[in-house]
Structures are given as structure tokens and as C-alpha cells.
Write an enzyme that holds these catalytic residues in place. Sequence first.
Site, PDB file in Angstrom:
ATOM      1  N   HIS A  96      25.470  -1.999 -34.663  1.00  0.00           N
ATOM      2  CA  HIS A  96      25.214  -0.511 -34.440  1.00  0.00           C
ATOM      3  C   HIS A  96      26.549   0.245 -34.051  1.00  0.00           C
ATOM      4  O   HIS A  96      27.413   1.160 -33.261  1.00  0.00           O
ATOM      5  CB  HIS A  96      24.530  -0.877 -32.127  1.00  0.00           C
ATOM      6  CG  HIS A  96      23.831  -1.135 -32.739  1.00  0.00           C
ATOM      7  ND1 HIS A  96      22.698   0.079 -32.048  1.00  0.00           N
ATOM      8  CD2 HIS A  96      23.161  -1.863 -32.999  1.00  0.00           C
ATOM      9  CE1 HIS A  96      21.591  -1.068 -31.619  1.00  0.00           C
ATOM     10  NE2 HIS A  96      21.666  -2.105 -31.780  1.00  0.00           N
ATOM     11  N   GLU A 138      21.090  -6.973 -31.437  1.00  0.00           N
ATOM     12  CA  GLU A 138      20.165  -6.763 -33.306  1.00  0.00           C
ATOM     13  C   GLU A 138      21.155  -7.261 -34.235  1.00  0.00           C
ATOM     14  O   GLU A 138      21.014  -5.932 -35.703  1.00  0.00           O
ATOM     15  CB  GLU A 138      19.818  -5.212 -32.766  1.00  0.00           C
ATOM     16  CG  GLU A 138      19.255  -4.728 -31.864  1.00  0.00           C
ATOM     17  CD  GLU A 138      17.707  -3.636 -31.893  1.00  0.00           C
ATOM     18  OE1 GLU A 138      18.556  -2.330 -32.221  1.00  0.00           O
ATOM     19  OE2 GLU A 138      16.941  -3.105 -31.676  1.00  0.00           O
ATOM     20  N   ASP A 145      27.457   4.663 -31.643  1.00  0.00           N
ATOM     21  CA  ASP A 145      26.580   4.172 -32.237  1.00  0.00           C
ATOM     22  C   ASP A 145      26.606   3.429 -33.645  1.00  0.00           C
ATOM     23  O   ASP A 145      27.729   5.052 -34.495  1.00  0.00           O
ATOM     24  CB  ASP A 145      25.130   4.435 -31.931  1.00  0.00           C
ATOM     25  CG  ASP A 145      24.293   3.037 -32.096  1.00  0.00           C
ATOM     26  OD1 ASP A 145      23.558   2.658 -32.978  1.00  0.00           O
ATOM     27  OD2 ASP A 145      23.193   2.789 -30.784  1.00  0.00           O
TER      28      ASP A 145
END
Length: 549
Positions: free
Chosen positions: A321, A387, A267
Site C-alpha cells: 500500500h 496484502e 496509500d
Amino acid sequence: MFTRLKRRLRINRQSVAMTIISGGMIFVFTVLLQYLCFNNAETLSSPWHYECKAGFCQKLPITSNVTIPQSLPVCQLFCGDSGTLWPKPTKHYSIDNLTVHLNPQNIQFSGIKSSTQTGNLLQRNIEKLKENIRRFGARKSQTAGSALVIDFVIESDDIFRNLETNENYILHLTQNKNGKVDATITAQNYFGARYGLETLSQLIVLDDLRDEIHIVKEVHIEDGPVFPYRGLLLDTARNFMDKASILRTITGMSMSKLNTFHWHITDTHSFPFFSKTWTKFSEYGAYSPQKVYTEADVQEILDFGLLNGVRVLPEFDAPAHVGNGWQWVGGDSVVCYNADPWSAYCVEPPCGQLNPISERMYEVLEGLYKDFVEDFRPDLFHMGGDEINTNCWNSSSSIQNWIKAHGLDPDEETYSNLWKNFQDRAYNLVTKANGGKEIPAILWTSDLTSEKNIDYLDPKKYIVQIWTSSDDATIKRLLDKNLRVIFSNYDALYLDCGFGAWVGEGNNWCSPYKGWQLIYENSPYHIIAQQKIADNKQKLVLGNNLSFS
């Protein structure tokens, strides 16, 4: 002295004979009966036992009316709808209410050769079963009791798992006339056989009234999973977890017949995966040199997963990420890394997204995918895709210049097309890493699953993991487009809900706390019914995935 003793014995025998002859038969019979009862009475550890009443084991005194006192573990084997069987068998089951004293030192198996892949794995599972029984802590000699002979009837030696793998099994348990307990496990492959062995282990308990290991005497179970995917996500990038913790997690999963360990291994926060192609990733991205998953670590976790019937599914979340670990790459591969204020560029700090127009980024990504495929040998690959923040891409001068050079506007449609182009190229790189064979790719729900973009997703290539709420209209949209789905709806399946906020004060974003009742009652079919989705779409539901991040 010896002569006198023999004389006394003769006198005693004569006295007994005279007593019998003289009509004292009743007295002698009473003495003999008391003798026999005393020597055959069980030595129990407690004056209490348990009886199943109204589906619960209730504590009661042992009286003369109790023929076979039951310990709590034995009572629990039979009490309630399916006793201690977990999960409840889906097809058919019948369980006798008697147990047999088992000799845990005499557990054998037949029907397979230990030299085969399946045979070797099952033999290791039996050794694990023996070790778990030893941990029950029975203090009596464990050489007494009945032998257990496990006979496996398996069609295939193939140990490669995919979404079509048949995990059904039949378990038949009986005590034969010689006193041995015969267990027959019939399955198509190793995975079904291992689940049968897992169920068998649930039928063995420590009878603490007698300090003996006991096994159910008669059982017939026909079982198989409702869903082909039963997973648990563990995020070891935000919070590093050592190998031992991961192995314990997989052990717990196997006991509940979960079959997929979803490993969120990288991440923005850290990159602990060791890449053979690009060794600097873990050097720059790990929290410390000790917090790295080496190739040997990955192989041990994969082997342990296979032993326990658990697929290890890697996730490399992109194009968002990402951040730590990419500092050395160059070529404008990552944009808005550590951007400030973070809230303008990403959903949580630190920020970072891959640059979809950077050729250097694709070069590095190809090597990473190659390492992931070689190390994990996956039948599924999780590509993340959640996201995305267009403000991040909009902040990049190189992306802005590229947009202008192509006569485009920096609007939502342009950024959606950039994202789709990235996803196409990334998917092709995964396929190339897999020797040209396509692997089903999993993506999180995102703007790609919105009404305006959903037609981009090819149902033959992509599976969508739902992390929105169970009443989200996205679910119906996905199933209407014949996309296969995995449920991770945050209103039931996020295990880290209800704690302190990750960003800011108060509770976290998925509060309130989710109790176990809510989690266990989260039925995908019930969600579909609530949204009035046709029953024929049930076949597109692969299962649930608990998430802990």
C-alpha cells in the site's frame, strides 16, 4: 368620564355582591371556573398527541381525558426499553416520564475550574450543547423555564487516553424545590464526564406541541462501555475527504460514543499527509496541492477529536500500500511501482511495495514515523501490514541479488523472513520516534497471522485487526495465542459493501450490501461463542471497528 367609570365599577361590584348574597353563587363560581380554566389552558400547536403503546409512540387525538398531552419528541424520551438513550446504558438506568420546561439560556456548571484542561474542555462542550439546543428552532422566548445546573465530580485532570482509560460515568438528574434542574455527573476523568454530558443532551428535546425546550425531570443512569475500543475507519487516501467532512464524521461518532477515529491517511493512490521532515511526499503524492492535510489541519482534527472524546488513530500502511509520494526518494526504496499487469503484483492498481533491503527506505521511514508521532501523539499506532504480494518482491533484481548473495532460495520462507525483518525494524523506528517508549502497534490480519507465522507476533507489542469473515479460523488462532484483537470482519462491518466493483465489473468484493441490522448485531462475543472459543478469551477482545474505504 373617570367618575362615571368608577361609579359603574362600584355598581358592578355591588351587583356581584348582591348576586352572591341572593344565592347566585353557583353561577358566579361557574364563570370564575371557566375564567381560570381558560387562562391556564395550554396553547398547543396540534389537536394530536402521542402515547407510548407496546413500545411505540402512537398518534391519538387530544380529548378531555388527556391530562398531559405529549409531543412525539417527549413521548420518544420514555417509550421503549431505553427511550432515546443511545447507546443503551450498560449498568443501570431509571427515567421519570415527566419533563420540565428548560430555559436554554440558563445552563450553568460547577465543580470544576475552567482554567484546568478538563474544565476548559467541558466548558466548550457545554457551549456546544447550548448551540445544539438553539438549533432546535424553538420560536418562543427562550428566557422562560427552569435553569439547569450541571455539577461535575471528577477525580483526575488527566486528558491522555489509552486502552485502560476508565470511561464510566454516573448521571443523576432531579428538579429541586426551587424549580432548578440539578444534574450531577460523576466520573473518573474527562472522557467519562463527556459521555455523561452526551447522555444528558439526549434527555433534552423540543416539545413541538408547546414550542418549548424540555428536559426529563428525574433520571439516574450508571453507564460505561463494554469495549475499550469503538472505532470507525475512514480512508482519505484513495478518496480524499476535506477537513470539514472529517469533523462531521467525528461529531457523528461522538453522538454514538464511538471513541476511535481510525485515519487511513496514506496509500498507494495518494500521500496527502504533509511531512515536515520530507516535504516532497505530499508534493509528489497528493492528488493536488489543495488536497493535503497540513500540520495545522491535523492539530485541528486532533483537538476536535479530544473535545468530542474521540482518539485520532493514524495508520501508515506498510510495506504494501505504498507508491505515490515515493517517486522522488530513490535508493530502490519502492519496487513494482505502477507494475503492469497490476494483477500479477498487487490486489488493486496502482501497485507498489517498500523494498525491505533498501537502507534508503529505512532512513526515510524513520523521518515519517517521527512526523507521525510528533503530530498525532498517539497511544496506539496502526502499521497496516496487509496484502503483501511476494510476486512484487520477486520481480525486483536487487532483492533477487540479495537473496543469492546470502545463499537463500527465493521461496515463501525467505520472503516471510524478509517481511518479519522489515516489521522488526519498522517497529523499532516507531519506538525510537516515541522517545524509546513502545507503543502498542496494530496490524491487519495477513500471512503473518497464518499458522506458520503467528508465533512471530508478540502479544505485548501487537494488536491484530480482523478484516476476514466472522467464521475464519484465524480468529481462534489469534485468541489462542493471547493476541488482543479488534473486529472489522468484512461480512458485517464494511460500510462500502454492495456497490460497484472497484476493479472490473459487477459488485465489489465484500457484497452484498450490509444493512444496519446486520452491523448492530455483530457481537464479538457471539462470534467467539460460535467458534467455541473459551469465554476467558473475551478479555482479549478490544472492540469493533467499522470500515469505510
